[in-house]
Write a protein that holds these residues in place. Structure first.
Motif, mmCIF file in Angstrom:
data_model
loop_
_atom_site.group_PDB
_atom_site.id
_atom_site.type_symbol
_atom_site.label_atom_id
_atom_site.label_comp_id
_atom_site.label_asym_id
_atom_site.label_seq_id
_atom_site.Cartn_x
_atom_site.Cartn_y
_atom_site.Cartn_z
ATOM 1 N N ILE A 1 -0.525 7.656 4.524
ATOM 2 C CA ILE A 1 -2.074 8.281 4.931
ATOM 3 C C ILE A 1 -1.501 9.782 5.592
ATOM 4 N N ALA A 2 -1.032 10.341 6.340
ATOM 5 C CA ALA A 2 -0.437 11.610 7.382
ATOM 6 C C ALA A 2 -0.004 12.553 6.350
ATOM 7 N N GLU A 3 0.584 12.119 5.059
ATOM 8 C CA GLU A 3 1.155 13.313 4.258
ATOM 9 C C GLU A 3 0.049 13.679 3.146
ATOM 10 N N ILE A 4 -0.754 12.329 2.975
ATOM 11 C CA ILE A 4 -1.628 12.583 1.639
ATOM 12 C C ILE A 4 -3.189 13.840 2.714
ATOM 13 N N TYR A 5 -3.133 12.782 3.845
ATOM 14 C CA TYR A 5 -3.946 14.559 4.051
ATOM 15 C C TYR A 5 -3.650 15.614 4.279
ATOM 16 N N MET A 6 -2.605 16.122 4.849
ATOM 17 C CA MET A 6 -2.259 17.283 5.043
ATOM 18 C C MET A 6 -1.511 18.006 3.920
ATOM 19 N N ASN A 7 -1.662 17.275 2.895
ATOM 20 C CA ASN A 7 -1.165 17.604 1.435
ATOM 21 C C ASN A 7 -2.552 18.265 1.168
ATOM 22 N N TRP A 8 -3.716 17.965 1.169
ATOM 23 C CA TRP A 8 -4.855 18.162 1.257
ATOM 24 C C TRP A 8 -5.642 19.158 2.300
ATOM 25 N N PHE A 9 -4.897 19.471 2.905
ATOM 26 C CA PHE A 9 -5.482 20.256 4.173
ATOM 27 C C PHE A 9 -4.203 21.456 4.046
ATOM 28 N N LYS B 1 2.112 20.108 -2.931
ATOM 29 C CA LYS B 1 2.785 21.313 -3.514
ATOM 30 C C LYS B 1 3.937 22.085 -2.373
ATOM 31 N N SER B 2 4.072 21.656 -0.917
ATOM 32 C CA SER B 2 4.720 21.577 -0.193
ATOM 33 C C SER B 2 6.082 20.719 0.249
ATOM 34 N N TYR B 3 6.079 19.322 -0.900
ATOM 35 C CA TYR B 3 6.544 18.520 -0.540
ATOM 36 C C TYR B 3 8.269 18.871 -1.272
ATOM 37 N N ILE B 4 8.934 17.847 0.151
ATOM 38 C CA ILE B 4 10.367 18.157 -0.244
ATOM 39 C C ILE B 4 11.163 16.396 0.216
ATOM 40 N N LYS B 5 12.444 16.591 -0.682
ATOM 41 C CA LYS B 5 13.141 15.434 -0.456
ATOM 42 C C LYS B 5 14.094 15.366 0.742
ATOM 43 N N ASN B 6 14.064 16.669 0.581
ATOM 44 C CA ASN B 6 14.639 16.367 1.889
ATOM 45 C C ASN B 6 15.870 17.406 2.744
ATOM 46 N N THR B 7 16.842 17.813 3.218
ATOM 47 C CA THR B 7 17.163 19.288 3.794
ATOM 48 C C THR B 7 18.600 19.868 2.303
ATOM 49 N N TYR B 8 18.895 19.485 1.737
ATOM 50 C CA TYR B 8 19.591 19.342 0.609
ATOM 51 C C TYR B 8 18.732 19.994 -0.783
ATOM 52 N N ALA B 9 17.109 19.815 -0.929
ATOM 53 C CA ALA B 9 16.484 20.635 -1.827
ATOM 54 C C ALA B 9 16.336 20.710 -0.672
ATOM 55 N N LEU C 1 0.748 -0.822 -0.196
ATOM 56 C CA LEU C 1 0.192 0.760 -0.144
ATOM 57 C C LEU C 1 1.218 0.735 0.249
ATOM 58 N N LYS C 2 1.551 1.161 0.453
ATOM 59 C CA LYS C 2 2.302 2.465 0.985
ATOM 60 C C LYS C 2 3.409 2.761 -0.592
ATOM 61 N N ARG C 3 3.868 1.416 -1.135
ATOM 62 C CA ARG C 3 4.369 1.825 -2.814
ATOM 63 C C ARG C 3 3.427 2.684 -3.919
ATOM 64 N N ILE C 4 2.094 1.989 -3.705
ATOM 65 C CA ILE C 4 0.731 2.233 -4.246
ATOM 66 C C ILE C 4 0.717 3.886 -4.451
ATOM 67 N N LEU C 5 0.136 3.740 -2.513
ATOM 68 C CA LEU C 5 0.439 5.404 -2.239
ATOM 69 C C LEU C 5 1.472 7.134 -2.234
ATOM 70 N N LYS C 6 2.951 6.528 -2.706
ATOM 71 C CA LYS C 6 3.452 6.982 -2.834
ATOM 72 C C LYS C 6 4.159 8.306 -3.582
ATOM 73 N N PRO C 7 3.649 8.011 -4.709
ATOM 74 C CA PRO C 7 3.599 8.883 -6.183
ATOM 75 C C PRO C 7 2.391 10.166 -5.153
ATOM 76 N N ILE C 8 1.231 9.213 -4.673
ATOM 77 C CA ILE C 8 -0.136 10.917 -4.535
ATOM 78 C C ILE C 8 0.886 11.285 -3.336
ATOM 79 N N SER C 9 1.537 10.315 -2.629
ATOM 80 C CA SER C 9 1.911 11.435 -1.456
ATOM 81 C C SER C 9 3.096 12.784 -1.683
ATOM 82 N N GLU C 10 4.033 11.947 -2.484
ATOM 83 C CA GLU C 10 4.848 12.880 -3.141
ATOM 84 C C GLU C 10 4.929 14.093 -3.746
ATOM 85 N N SER C 11 3.308 13.905 -3.985
ATOM 86 C CA SER C 11 2.969 15.222 -5.333
ATOM 87 C C SER C 11 2.706 16.499 -4.283
#
Length: 222
Positions: free
Chosen positions: A138-146, A36-44, A24-34
């Protein structure tokens, strides 16, 4: 048995849903990383800040979401995930599972039980269990919506100049605003923005830390 909303950490060792959560994590990952606020790490994050248009009227601050995983309103989060899955045209490229199958498996994976030494069984009835791998997505996708709804909405009276989030830690840049107006109101715009953020969902609570002397401690996540 009793019921509770728990802050306990769940071990997934020998958990029957371990492999399901992994898929499920693999399936949802592209959505959770989509988001607007997403950053991969502090280098980014560092590279993004270099390109941000900042001046002396800007204030750096960080927000922390208190107890993110257990605070997620699970029913709403699952509604958001269903909507995202149904709108995702790339989903068939990642899995043969139908949206209804994925949602049912998510519900099963979130059913979490705790057994105490005295034999009592506790059921986590809301929030995401800490320690289950799927809780992060799940938390990431909810916070994206928020954020889409309450932060990046163009109708919002308060607009940060820069807002990037790593799970429950947010780095933002804010305009200090009119000093005279701030004195009259007894608070600045960042305080008023924080109060408004904390009014949207009673379970999601933000705390703030402001820069001091042009320095703001922030997390390191490689």
């Amino acid at each position: 048995s009793d019921v509770c909303s728990s802050d306990l950490v769940v071990s997934q060792v020998d958990d029957p849903t371990y492999n399901i959560c992994k898929e499920l994590k693999r399936i949802l990952k592209p959505i959770s990383e989509s988001g607007k606020s997403y950053i991969k790490n502090t280098y980014a994050l560092k590279e993004m800040i270099k390109n941000a248009n900042l001046d002396e009227d800007c204030l750096m601050a960080s927000l922390d979401i208190v107890g993110l995983y257990p605070s997620i309103p699970l029913k709403k989060a699952l509604e958001v995930i269903r909507e995202k899955l149904e709108a995702d045209e790339t989903l068939p490229d990642r899995t043969d599972w139908k949206v209804e199958d994925i949602m049912k498996l998510l519900e099963i994976s979130m059913e979490t039980y705790f057994k105490t030494l005295d034999g009592k069984i506790w059921v986590q009835i809301d929030g995401c269990p800490i320690g289950k791998s799927i809780s992060g997505e799940i938390a990431e996708i909810y916070m994206n919506w928020f954020e889409e709804t309450f932060v990046f909405n163009e109708q919002n009276d308060f607009q940060p100049i820069f807002w990037k989030r790593m799970r429950d830690d947010i780095f933002l840049v804010w305009k200090k605003g009119d000093p005279e107006m701030n004195r009259k109101l007894g608070s600045d715009e960042l305080d008023r923005f924080l109060w408004k953020l904390n009014s949207f969902e009673k379970r999601i609570e933000f705390t703030v830390e402001r820069e001091k002397g042009g320095v703001l401690p922030f997390l390191i996540c490689l």
